[in-house]
Write a protein that holds these residues in place. Structure first.
Motif: not given
Length: 472
Positions: A38-41, A45-47, A82-83, A240-243
């Motif tokens: 559950x910490x994957x997301x 994001x942090x990286x 998906x992420x 901002x749905x994508x880069x």
């Protein structure tokens, strides 16, 4: 020497995490571990926020006690993809079922590793995964660039024409300036062909084999200027749905054309100036600095010197963008070019609409006497409509712009009795509509600026700016 790259290992067995981390840390710069899927997301994001995006995830297939189906692994595999679809996932399980391996790869995994592994086997699988990750990232970047280029390069392109002395001077100036990398400012009324001139500059430059990217600053809302110019990262703001790759990056090694630069807000002018001075940009939501190499061409129908005096435009930015200034004359100052332009657009739109048309000498003379307040853009629009509406093989231009033979090519139209003949056709060009409305208001109030401004809902200052803009 350790290879650049970031790996995340996800397994509920602490011994597996320690063993994999100790092995991979010898070969790769960043290795993160977690026993909680559950910490994957949040880790991804942090990286990403630290500009060290996760490239590879080593993912256990079973987290519940005695689970052997691998369904948890498939669930988290789907979530990772998906992420961020650029991440390569290697699935791990102590149960080397070949069908699970096949299903995992079908679901998007790069490979399947059975525990316990041989160190050489794991290192080989991770090395292959990194190669795959680079390919995916490159494809993703090219896809975004293609989408950005498709949007940026869309639009109809005409030839930049003229045989008058005024235009020959313009062509000479373009020829001299184009072969340098000097920043160029193109000035002129709306519709005089500023974008065509910018294209001509690019084609005559040493960058003509690279991209020509344009942005109409007048068509971009204030809150999107920075995103359009410099790009943004996914999640940088609500929509901002994508880069997104900005116009500066798209134009790298080519030419960037910023049209209607006078519309750039002061808050964004300082950011544009910094990008030009440092030759670097940072997308919104990113601390990454991107080097840029562009040839800047700007255009405006505004009086930027006056805008500087009024505090609407930065003087240091004006100095930066107008190393060479090119003024495009309005069509009324180069009437001898009108027959050339009429025949060019008649041929162009004749081919487009599959019509073979000629223009009568009387109509050509009338068109040459017309003042063309909307300049070349208005002429092209008029010819296109005439081609569409003409019932015979001879162009009936009077049905489109009215009795132009009575309209003078010069003089103050605000007080001319032929004013009513000028507005005898539809146009959706806001500049043309505004100009005609200001002229009509001045005529109605017999030149009284205060009364005309009040009727138009303008302040006297705003009214005077428009009088100066349109030469009234």
């Amino acid at each position: 020497m350790k290879q650049a790259g970031s790996i995340l290992i996800v397994d509920d067995n602490p011994d597996i995490l320690i063993a994999a981390r100790l092995l991979l840390k010898q070969h790769y710069q960043c290795v993160k571990t977690t026993d909680d899927p559950f910490k994957i997301e949040s880790i991804i994001n942090e990286q990403k926020a630290a500009e060290q995006s996760v490239d590879i995830v080593l993912l256990d297939m079973n987290f519940s006690q005695d689970a052997i189906s691998g369904q948890e692994g498939f669930y988290w595999l789907k979530k990772i993809i998906e992420q961020d679809a650029s991440i390569v996932v290697l699935l791990m399980t102590a149960y080397g079922d070949i069908q699970i391996a096949v299903d995992a790869i079908k679901a998007g995994a790069s490979d399947f590793i059975a525990k316990p592994w041989q160190n050489e086997q794991l290192l080989g699988a991770v090395a292959a995964a990194f190669s795959h990750a680079k390919d995916k990232q490159q494809v993703g970047k090219l896809t975004r660039q293609t989408q950005g280029l498709t949007q940026a390069l869309s639009g109809q392109q005409f030839d930049f024409l003229g045989q008058s002395e005024a235009m020959q001077q313009v062509f000479s100036l373009i020829e001299k300036a184009a072969v340098t990398d000097a920043n160029i400012l193109i000035c002129g009324e709306s519709g005089t062909g500023k974008e065509l001139a910018a294209h001509a500059i690019h084609q005559a430059s040493l960058r003509n084999d690279q991209a020509f990217i344009s942005l109409d600053m007048g068509a971009v809302s204030n809150n999107l200027f920075e995103s359009e110019l410099f790009g943004h990262k996914k999640g940088a703001f609500t929509d901002a749905k994508s880069d997104r790759i900005g116009r500066f990056e798209l134009a790298h090694q080519g030419s960037l054309f910023l049209d209607e630069l006078g519309n750039l807000p002061l808050s964004q002018q300082v950011k544009l100036l910094a990008a030009l001075q440092n030759r670097q940009i940072s997308p919104i939501g990113s601390s990454q600095v991107i080097d840029i190499d562009i040839r800047l061409i700007c255009a405006t129908n505004d009086n930027l010197a006056q805008a500087v005096a009024e505090g609407r435009f930065r003087q240091d930015l004006l100095y930066r963008i107008n190393t060479v200034e090119i003024r495009l004359p309005p069509l009324r100052e180069r009437q001898e070019d009108i027959p050339l332009l009429v025949n060019y657009y008649l041929n162009h739109f004749g081919q487009k609409y599959k019509r073979e048309l000629t223009v009568a000498p009387s109509d050509l003379n009338a068109l040459s006497r017309y003042s063309w307040p909307g300049n070349v853009r208005e002429l092209a629009h008029a010819i296109e409509r005439a081609v569409i509406l003409s019932d015979s093989s001879v162009l009936d231009i009077s049905s489109v712009i009215g009795n132009v033979s009575n309209t003078p090519a010069t003089g103050d139209l605000a007080t001319n009795s032929a004013e009513s003949t000028v507005v005898d056709y539809d146009t959706f060009d806001l500049e043309v509509i505004e100009q005609r409305t200001v002229r009509a208001a001045l005529k109605h109030f017999q030149g009284n600026v205060s009364h005309a401004a009040k009727a138009l809902g303008l302040t006297r200052g705003a009214m005077y700016r428009r009088l100066d803009k349109y030469g009234l």
